[in-house]
Design an enzyme around this catalytic site. Structure first.
Site, PDB file in Angstrom:
ATOM      1  N   ALA A 177       0.828  -1.202   0.000  1.00 43.43           N
ATOM      2  CA  ALA A 177       0.000   0.000   0.000  1.00 43.43           C
ATOM      3  C   ALA A 177       0.861   1.250   0.000  1.00 43.43           C
ATOM      4  CB  ALA A 177      -0.926   0.000   1.216  1.00 43.43           C
ATOM      5  N   SER A 178       0.310   2.327  -0.536  1.00 44.63           N
ATOM      6  CA  SER A 178       0.960   3.627  -0.594  1.00 44.63           C
ATOM      7  C   SER A 178       2.338   3.499  -1.237  1.00 44.63           C
ATOM      8  CB  SER A 178       1.019   4.246   0.801  1.00 44.63           C
ATOM      9  OG  SER A 178       1.101   5.656   0.693  1.00 44.63           O
TER      10      SER A 178
END
Length: 576
Positions: free
Chosen positions: A378-379
């Site tokens: 994620a991110s």
């Protein structure tokens, strides 16, 4: 006196050299003990104990019997062990014993699917459970038979998510947190600035909980041959004592470890089992046959930081300098014909993520690359996956979170409480932008907000480029929102659903390997020796950061402490 000093210095030097030689001799002896080949007898049964964490990167191993079981198998080693055992005619069956697992729901899917793949060989696999939770039971449902001791219990009672907020604590301590983010779902700092979930957080966590619970229900229903509604009704009665679990058809029989072994003897028509630990078997060479093709498994695990650049194998996470060094090693290794970049990261430093992506793109120009997402990509972990190559994620992988955050803590109130006073002199309007003594003023917030917006637009543009889409197609899917792999596939943020098997097959296709070619995964970084343990650099500050992150819900203390804009997942999600 002079001769005495010279003699003393020489004596110390000789003693030091002798001690060093002895250390190397012991290391050599211990190493040779650990490298002795493992004998696999015909008719063997693997005893597959899986406990605690199942990391992506291999841990330092001390090759002495008393320490052998202390080092966990990696995801790749678990995958390879099941794969080899299915094809090895000497291995007749597996007794599976998971206990106290601390893994995410994507890794659970990987191991569950590996068990199902092993069963296609026609060999039996049975489970013996000890005080199982939903995690161990989830995996056991893929096996042929489940044993539980008559006085034991099954902790199966549904799932929950708990969110921690410490704003009131900060208020009492006199601590003020300034958090600026791009994307309405990018709420990584909410635990510092809010007292409860925002509607956006509530929405995302509800969806995650729904999918995980639905997957748990479906897995139990398929494994236990029940209807989904019946499984839901049963779970609402949990947790269960062993007799209740048996009465509800959740297990097959009461039994201890030796009784599970007796059952395997009957299945194999043997008078005595020849047991071999999966840990030992994992060290056996692959089954020969076909041309051997080496695929690099480059492992990026943990928080992304800029790092010191001293090591290519950082236990504390992904350092830009270290990970780039790994990518260059793979690029320069002529024996490596394809690459799987395995990502298990919540993100971290934005600049470090950009540096890593740049080098990953360079590698992609030289060799076939496939991205394999683990529990979490994620991110920044999603950002470094934007090479333009195929992305494979599990349905339960946590991914996306395309957004940027800036956080700063002001300790002025705390300093007042404990009698600390600071005086500041400055030159330049924004010289105190990163001071811990004053909160951000309106001009400073506007300055940071402008930079955050620029970083966010750049992030979305990089994703659009990597996914071969337009900015306007990606931006509505961004906003810092966390997606599960199944949702990400529907939205075009990943290409396929699957695990290591699918990633290997995609590399095979892209590298134009023959169907008969044998695949060997080569992990980068590789195993560390006892010398690395003895002479490695201990980092107490990283250990402290790790403890703080556990307390703060895995908020990236290390990355935040180093400053800069964060591409980091908005919260740590642990569904129990």
């Amino acid at each position: 006196m002079k001769n005495f000093v010279i003699g003393l210095v020489v004596g110390v030097a000789v003693c030091g050299l002798t001690a060093l030689i002895l250390i190397f001799a012991v290391v050599k002896l211990v190493g040779s003990f650990g490298e002795r080949p493992v004998s696999v007898a015909d008719g063997s049964t693997l005893v597959f104990k899986l406990e605690g964490e199942v990391p992506e990167k291999s841990q330092p191993e001390i090759p002495l019997p008393m320490f052998q079981d202390q080092t966990p198998l990696t995801v790749e080693q678990v995958w390879d062990t099941f794969r080899k055992a299915a094809a090895d005619s000497r291995v007749k069956g597996i007794i599976f014993e998971p206990r106290g697992l601390e893994i995410g729901w994507a890794k659970m899917q990987e191991i569950h699917d590996e068990i199902l793949q092993f069963k296609k060989s026609g060999k039996p696999i049975i489970s013996f459970l000890r005080s199982p939770s939903a995690r161990e039971y989830y995996l056991a449902c893929a096996t042929d038979k489940i044993f539980l001791a008559p006085e034991d219990s099954l902790d199966l009672k549904g799932l929950r998510v708990e969110a921690v907020f410490i704003k009131n604590t900060f208020d009492k301590l006199g601590i003020h947190a300034d958090v600026i983010h791009a994307g309405k779902y990018k709420d990584a700092g909410d635990m510092l600035t809010q007292t409860s979930m925002t509607p956006e957080t509530h929405e995302v966590l509800d969806q995650i909980l729904d999918q995980y619970y639905g997957n748990l229900i479906d897995t139990i229903a398929q494994g236990r041959k029940k209807q989904a509604d019946a499984v839901k009704a049963i779970i609402d009665q949990g947790p269960f004592m062993a007799n209740e679990a048996l009465a509800n058809g959740l297990i097959d029989a009461f039994g201890y470890e030796d009784q599970a072994a007796d059952d395997m003897k009957i299945r194999l028509k043997q008078t005595a089992l020849t047991k071999l630990s999966a840990k030992a078997y994992s060290k056996t060479p692959p089954i020969s046959g076909g041309v051997n093709r080496r695929i690099a498994l480059v492992i990026g695990e943990g928080e992304i930081t800029r790092g010191s650049g001293n090591s290519s194998s950082d236990d504390q996470g992904i350092t830009a300098a270290g990970f780039i060094k790994l990518l260059k090693q793979v690029e320069d290794d002529s024996s490596i014909r394809g690459v799987i970049i395995r990502v298990d990261s919540p993100g971290g430093d934005g600049v470090a993520s950009d540096d890593i992506l740049h080098e990953a793109k360079n590698l992609s120009k030289k060799k076939p690359v496939v991205i394999s997402m683990s529990d979490l990509a994620a991110s920044g972990g999603y950002f470094i996956s934007m090479t333009g190559d195929p992305i494979v994620a599990y349905p339960n992988t946590l991914t996306g979170s395309i957004g940027v955050i800036f956080a700063r803590i002001s300790l002025h109130g705390l300093y007042d409480k404990i009698g600390v006073n600071k005086q500041m002199l400055k030159r330049g309007q924004y010289a105190d932008l990163d001071s811990d003594y004053t909160p951000l003023n309106d001009e400073q917030r506007q300055k940071i907000s402008g930079q955050i917006d620029a970083f966010y637009k750049s992030f979305v543009s990089r994703v659009a480029d990597g996914r071969k889409k337009t900015f306007d197609q990606i931006e509505p899917l961004a906003q810092g929102r966390v997606w599960l792999g199944a949702q990400a596939k529907q939205n075009g943020l990943v290409d396929e659903l699957g695990g290591l098997d699918r990633a290997v097959e995609l590399v095979r296709q892209r590298a134009h390997f023959a169907a008969s070619d044998r695949i060997t995964l080569v992990p980068f970084p590789g195993k560390r020796s006892i010398l690395d343990v003895l002479f490695g650099r201990a980092d107490e500050s990283n250990a402290l950061e790790s403890k703080l992150e556990q307390v703060l819900g895995n908020l990236p203390v290390g990355a935040l402490a180093k400053g800069g804009f964060m591409k980091v997942m908005p919260y740590s999600i642990s569904v129990k």
